[in-house]
Design an enzyme around this catalytic site. Sequence first.
Site, PDB file in Angstrom:
ATOM      1  N   HIS A   1       4.032   1.785  -1.686  1.00  0.00           N
ATOM      2  CA  HIS A   1       4.221   1.902  -2.993  1.00  0.00           C
ATOM      3  C   HIS A   1       2.932   2.529  -3.883  1.00  0.00           C
ATOM      4  O   HIS A   1       3.000   3.684  -4.492  1.00  0.00           O
ATOM      5  CB  HIS A   1       4.472   0.756  -3.835  1.00  0.00           C
ATOM      6  CG  HIS A   1       5.789   0.082  -3.251  1.00  0.00           C
ATOM      7  ND1 HIS A   1       5.837  -1.174  -2.594  1.00  0.00           N
ATOM      8  CD2 HIS A   1       7.229   0.478  -3.001  1.00  0.00           C
ATOM      9  CE1 HIS A   1       7.084  -1.098  -2.089  1.00  0.00           C
ATOM     10  NE2 HIS A   1       7.777  -0.356  -2.695  1.00  0.00           N
TER      11      HIS A   1
ATOM     12  N   GLU B   1       0.675  -1.221  -0.044  1.00  0.00           N
ATOM     13  CA  GLU B   1       0.066  -0.058  -0.066  1.00  0.00           C
ATOM     14  C   GLU B   1       0.768   1.241  -0.076  1.00  0.00           C
ATOM     15  O   GLU B   1       0.621   2.405  -0.322  1.00  0.00           O
ATOM     16  CB  GLU B   1      -0.910  -0.060   1.124  1.00  0.00           C
ATOM     17  CG  GLU B   1      -2.185   0.876   1.154  1.00  0.00           C
ATOM     18  CD  GLU B   1      -2.794   0.806  -0.186  1.00  0.00           C
ATOM     19  OE1 GLU B   1      -3.284   1.953  -0.749  1.00  0.00           O
ATOM     20  OE2 GLU B   1      -3.171  -0.177  -0.776  1.00  0.00           O
TER      21      GLU B   1
ATOM     22  N   GLN C   1      17.061   8.465   3.001  1.00  0.00           N
ATOM     23  CA  GLN C   1      17.312   8.177   1.348  1.00  0.00           C
ATOM     24  C   GLN C   1      16.576   9.278   0.636  1.00  0.00           C
ATOM     25  O   GLN C   1      17.347   9.928  -0.338  1.00  0.00           O
ATOM     26  CB  GLN C   1      16.566   6.822   1.000  1.00  0.00           C
ATOM     27  CG  GLN C   1      16.234   6.721  -0.475  1.00  0.00           C
ATOM     28  CD  GLN C   1      15.634   5.466  -0.988  1.00  0.00           C
ATOM     29  OE1 GLN C   1      16.248   4.469  -0.987  1.00  0.00           O
ATOM     30  NE2 GLN C   1      14.313   5.483  -1.252  1.00  0.00           N
TER      31      GLN C   1
ATOM     32  N   SER D   1       8.150  -3.920   2.433  1.00  0.00           N
ATOM     33  CA  SER D   1       8.527  -5.051   1.912  1.00  0.00           C
ATOM     34  C   SER D   1       9.182  -6.014   2.674  1.00  0.00           C
ATOM     35  O   SER D   1       8.834  -7.525   2.828  1.00  0.00           O
ATOM     36  CB  SER D   1       9.139  -4.903   0.512  1.00  0.00           C
ATOM     37  OG  SER D   1       8.459  -4.077  -0.592  1.00  0.00           O
TER      38      SER D   1
ATOM     39  N   GLY E   1       9.111   7.664  -0.784  1.00  0.00           N
ATOM     40  CA  GLY E   1       8.507   7.648   0.502  1.00  0.00           C
ATOM     41  C   GLY E   1       9.282   8.259   1.792  1.00  0.00           C
ATOM     42  O   GLY E   1      10.509   8.187   1.913  1.00  0.00           O
TER      43      GLY E   1
ATOM     44  N   MET F   1       4.696   0.279   6.736  1.00  0.00           N
ATOM     45  CA  MET F   1       4.476  -0.606   5.572  1.00  0.00           C
ATOM     46  C   MET F   1       6.061  -0.902   5.190  1.00  0.00           C
ATOM     47  O   MET F   1       6.675   0.264   4.826  1.00  0.00           O
ATOM     48  CB  MET F   1       3.532  -0.388   4.250  1.00  0.00           C
ATOM     49  CG  MET F   1       2.161  -0.101   5.019  1.00  0.00           C
ATOM     50  SD  MET F   1       1.197  -1.327   3.892  1.00  0.00           S
ATOM     51  CE  MET F   1      -0.337  -1.085   4.685  1.00  0.00           C
TER      52      MET F   1
ATOM     53  N   VAL G   1       2.840   5.284   5.162  1.00  0.00           N
ATOM     54  CA  VAL G   1       1.583   4.374   5.181  1.00  0.00           C
ATOM     55  C   VAL G   1       1.779   3.249   6.130  1.00  0.00           C
ATOM     56  O   VAL G   1       2.917   2.649   6.129  1.00  0.00           O
ATOM     57  CB  VAL G   1       1.266   3.978   3.826  1.00  0.00           C
ATOM     58  CG1 VAL G   1      -0.100   3.085   3.880  1.00  0.00           C
ATOM     59  CG2 VAL G   1       1.064   5.054   2.700  1.00  0.00           C
TER      60      VAL G   1
END
Length: 282
Positions: A38, A36, A154, A187, A148, A185, A177
Amino acid sequence: MVEIIKKIKEMQKRAESFRRMGKRIGLVPTMGFLHEGHLSLIRNIRNDCDVLVVSIFVNPTQFGPGEDFKEYPRDFERDKKLINENGGDIIFAPDTEEIYGKNYLTFVKVRELSEIMCGRSRPTHFEGVTTIVAKLFNIVKPHIAIFGQKDAQQAVIIKKMVNDLNFDVEIKISPIVREKSGIAMSSRNTYLNNNEKEQALALYKSLLIAREEISKGERKSEGIKEKMKNCFEKYPDVKLEYIEIRDFDTLKDLNHLKGNVLIAVAAKIGCARLIDNIIVNV
Ligand code: PAF
């Protein structure tokens, strides 16, 4: 239907022709396995551009020795469906050979900013990130690109690279998110079992404590850090790596909170290394 491009030359030719037609190109750089977070990047940049390119590339140069490059989750078909449903026009999905070829020698490094915070435990990570992002800018030729806030360091490093190297690209930062529980969130959350997911809440809870302390009037970094550290004591499986309080524009360490302040944490839980942050305006 979203179009898939795998070759650099083809992507560059398409980008050039979009630019000739006066179309504004937007880029969402990703390593795939979309969640979500991304999808919110895709939705948040959709109205800023005419052509939306989402890149999917698990970039080997930003993983250090012993890190999870091989295990990093991948599911191209699922990503394709999600990008299509959320309004992406093109997926740029090169393979490693296409991006780095043989005898690759050129790297982009933003000094100092890439050596602090996450750079301490991942000394080559940000060099890998800035190198691939610079390459993507030269390949996709975006007018605007979105990143993000979850990867706050980064984002600051990329903005600095864009400024220092005069890339003609606008950088947009999109809010974090969170899952229902509050964890950011990522990965890498797929590496966590149920118990570890509960333990992972330590990061967000510590940030909530920081926010509360600030709202009560605390302005000294040491006081806030101390309270945050105490919060981690309730989560024995969490190995805290750092708590940092820095200026969000420059990443300068702050003893006293002032301006746009980044409060960032990093910790290891099982085999997952997680990061989280909040930005407060003081
Ligand atoms: O944030 C990420 O997913 C990656 O670091 C990025 C920007 C796609 C570069 O590989």
